[in-house]
Design a protein around this motif. Structure first.
Motif, PDB file in Angstrom:
ATOM      1  N   LYS A  72      26.803  35.411 -80.057  1.00 20.57           N
ATOM      2  CA  LYS A  72      25.491  35.165 -80.666  1.00 20.57           C
ATOM      3  C   LYS A  72      24.740  36.476 -80.888  1.00 20.57           C
ATOM      4  O   LYS A  72      24.146  36.700 -81.942  1.00 20.57           O
ATOM      5  CB  LYS A  72      24.684  34.233 -79.762  1.00 20.57           C
ATOM      6  CG  LYS A  72      23.339  33.863 -80.316  1.00 20.57           C
ATOM      7  CD  LYS A  72      22.639  32.896 -79.354  1.00 20.57           C
ATOM      8  CE  LYS A  72      21.232  32.606 -79.780  1.00 20.57           C
ATOM      9  NZ  LYS A  72      20.546  31.705 -78.832  1.00 20.57           N
ATOM     10  N   PHE A  73      24.778  37.374 -79.896  1.00 25.10           N
ATOM     11  CA  PHE A  73      24.112  38.675 -80.022  1.00 25.10           C
ATOM     12  C   PHE A  73      24.648  39.447 -81.215  1.00 25.10           C
ATOM     13  O   PHE A  73      23.893  39.963 -82.025  1.00 25.10           O
ATOM     14  CB  PHE A  73      24.296  39.494 -78.739  1.00 25.10           C
ATOM     15  CG  PHE A  73      23.865  40.923 -78.902  1.00 25.10           C
ATOM     16  CD1 PHE A  73      22.529  41.263 -78.828  1.00 25.10           C
ATOM     17  CD2 PHE A  73      24.795  41.924 -79.169  1.00 25.10           C
ATOM     18  CE1 PHE A  73      22.127  42.575 -78.998  1.00 25.10           C
ATOM     19  CE2 PHE A  73      24.403  43.220 -79.353  1.00 25.10           C
ATOM     20  CZ  PHE A  73      23.060  43.565 -79.254  1.00 25.10           C
ATOM     21  N   PHE A  74      25.986  39.543 -81.325  1.00 29.06           N
ATOM     22  CA  PHE A  74      26.560  40.334 -82.411  1.00 29.06           C
ATOM     23  C   PHE A  74      26.347  39.666 -83.783  1.00 29.06           C
ATOM     24  O   PHE A  74      26.208  40.377 -84.783  1.00 29.06           O
ATOM     25  CB  PHE A  74      28.036  40.630 -82.146  1.00 29.06           C
ATOM     26  CG  PHE A  74      28.203  41.771 -81.192  1.00 29.06           C
ATOM     27  CD1 PHE A  74      27.990  43.083 -81.584  1.00 29.06           C
ATOM     28  CD2 PHE A  74      28.567  41.533 -79.878  1.00 29.06           C
ATOM     29  CE1 PHE A  74      28.124  44.139 -80.716  1.00 29.06           C
ATOM     30  CE2 PHE A  74      28.707  42.589 -78.980  1.00 29.06           C
ATOM     31  CZ  PHE A  74      28.486  43.892 -79.406  1.00 29.06           C
ATOM     32  N   GLU A  75      26.275  38.372 -83.832  1.00 30.36           N
ATOM     33  CA  GLU A  75      25.948  37.700 -85.092  1.00 30.36           C
ATOM     34  C   GLU A  75      24.519  38.054 -85.520  1.00 30.36           C
ATOM     35  O   GLU A  75      24.278  38.357 -86.690  1.00 30.36           O
ATOM     36  CB  GLU A  75      26.114  36.193 -84.951  1.00 30.36           C
ATOM     37  CG  GLU A  75      27.558  35.750 -84.912  1.00 30.36           C
ATOM     38  CD  GLU A  75      27.723  34.267 -84.585  1.00 30.36           C
ATOM     39  OE1 GLU A  75      26.716  33.586 -84.280  1.00 30.36           O
ATOM     40  OE2 GLU A  75      28.884  33.795 -84.623  1.00 30.36           O
ATOM     41  N   MET A  76      23.605  38.026 -84.577  1.00 30.53           N
ATOM     42  CA  MET A  76      22.213  38.408 -84.868  1.00 30.53           C
ATOM     43  C   MET A  76      22.139  39.882 -85.259  1.00 30.53           C
ATOM     44  O   MET A  76      21.426  40.265 -86.176  1.00 30.53           O
ATOM     45  CB  MET A  76      21.309  38.127 -83.681  1.00 30.53           C
ATOM     46  CG  MET A  76      21.089  36.652 -83.436  1.00 30.53           C
ATOM     47  SD  MET A  76      20.191  36.216 -81.916  1.00 30.53           S
ATOM     48  CE  MET A  76      19.137  37.563 -81.583  1.00 30.53           C
ATOM     49  N   PHE A  77      22.894  40.724 -84.563  1.00 36.53           N
ATOM     50  CA  PHE A  77      22.899  42.165 -84.819  1.00 36.53           C
ATOM     51  C   PHE A  77      23.406  42.461 -86.228  1.00 36.53           C
ATOM     52  O   PHE A  77      22.835  43.292 -86.932  1.00 36.53           O
ATOM     53  CB  PHE A  77      23.776  42.857 -83.770  1.00 36.53           C
ATOM     54  CG  PHE A  77      23.833  44.346 -83.910  1.00 36.53           C
ATOM     55  CD1 PHE A  77      22.751  45.115 -83.531  1.00 36.53           C
ATOM     56  CD2 PHE A  77      24.969  44.955 -84.403  1.00 36.53           C
ATOM     57  CE1 PHE A  77      22.795  46.499 -83.650  1.00 36.53           C
ATOM     58  CE2 PHE A  77      25.028  46.335 -84.525  1.00 36.53           C
ATOM     59  CZ  PHE A  77      23.936  47.097 -84.146  1.00 36.53           C
ATOM     60  N   GLU A  78      24.457  41.792 -86.657  1.00 39.45           N
ATOM     61  CA  GLU A  78      25.022  42.008 -87.982  1.00 39.45           C
ATOM     62  C   GLU A  78      24.060  41.572 -89.086  1.00 39.45           C
ATOM     63  O   GLU A  78      24.093  42.119 -90.190  1.00 39.45           O
ATOM     64  CB  GLU A  78      26.347  41.271 -88.122  1.00 39.45           C
ATOM     65  CG  GLU A  78      27.467  41.910 -87.337  1.00 39.45           C
ATOM     66  CD  GLU A  78      28.755  41.093 -87.375  1.00 39.45           C
ATOM     67  OE1 GLU A  78      28.754  39.967 -87.924  1.00 39.45           O
ATOM     68  OE2 GLU A  78      29.758  41.591 -86.851  1.00 39.45           O
ATOM     69  N   ASN A  79      23.202  40.599 -88.795  1.00 42.41           N
ATOM     70  CA  ASN A  79      22.268  40.099 -89.802  1.00 42.41           C
ATOM     71  C   ASN A  79      20.999  40.920 -89.929  1.00 42.41           C
ATOM     72  O   ASN A  79      20.180  40.656 -90.808  1.00 42.41           O
ATOM     73  CB  ASN A  79      21.914  38.637 -89.509  1.00 42.41           C
ATOM     74  CG  ASN A  79      23.102  37.719 -89.706  1.00 42.41           C
ATOM     75  OD1 ASN A  79      23.958  37.974 -90.571  1.00 42.41           O
ATOM     76  ND2 ASN A  79      23.177  36.670 -88.914  1.00 42.41           N
ATOM     77  N   CYS A  80      20.824  41.906 -89.078  1.00 51.63           N
ATOM     78  CA  CYS A  80      19.605  42.759 -89.140  1.00 51.63           C
ATOM     79  C   CYS A  80      19.691  43.759 -90.255  1.00 51.63           C
ATOM     80  O   CYS A  80      20.639  44.212 -90.693  1.00 51.63           O
ATOM     81  CB  CYS A  80      19.416  43.482 -87.825  1.00 51.63           C
ATOM     82  SG  CYS A  80      18.922  42.409 -86.494  1.00 51.63           S
TER      83      CYS A  80
END
Length: 80
Positions: A72-80
């Motif tokens: 979840k963290f890396f999915e959010m990070f990629e969308n920034c």
């Protein structure tokens, strides 16, 4: 006196900076990784370096290190 220093002072200062950055990110260099002889010679030239015992991982951080939360963290990070 010892032997002549191989690394130029500006490169050595950059290396010290990198060591501190890695330590802040949780990837501290160990003496065994650096080599005892090299580390103690390097430390003698830069008194800001020190040997510390690592802190234990907190229970909250350990619980947060599961596959679902990390994904979840890396999915959010990629969308920034």
């Amino acid at each position: 006196m010892g032997r002549k220093q191989d690394i130029p002072p500006e490169i050595e200062a950059s290396l010290v900076y990198h060591i501190f950055l890695m330590e802040l990110r949780g990837f501290a260099l160990t003496i065994s990784e650096a080599g005892k002889t090299w580390f103690y010679a390097f430390k003698k030239r830069d008194p800001n370096l020190s040997v510390r015992k690592p802190d234990a991982l907190s229970l909250a951080r350990a619980r947060g290190m599961n596959k679902a939360d990390v994904t979840k963290f890396f999915e959010m990070f990629e969308n920034c």
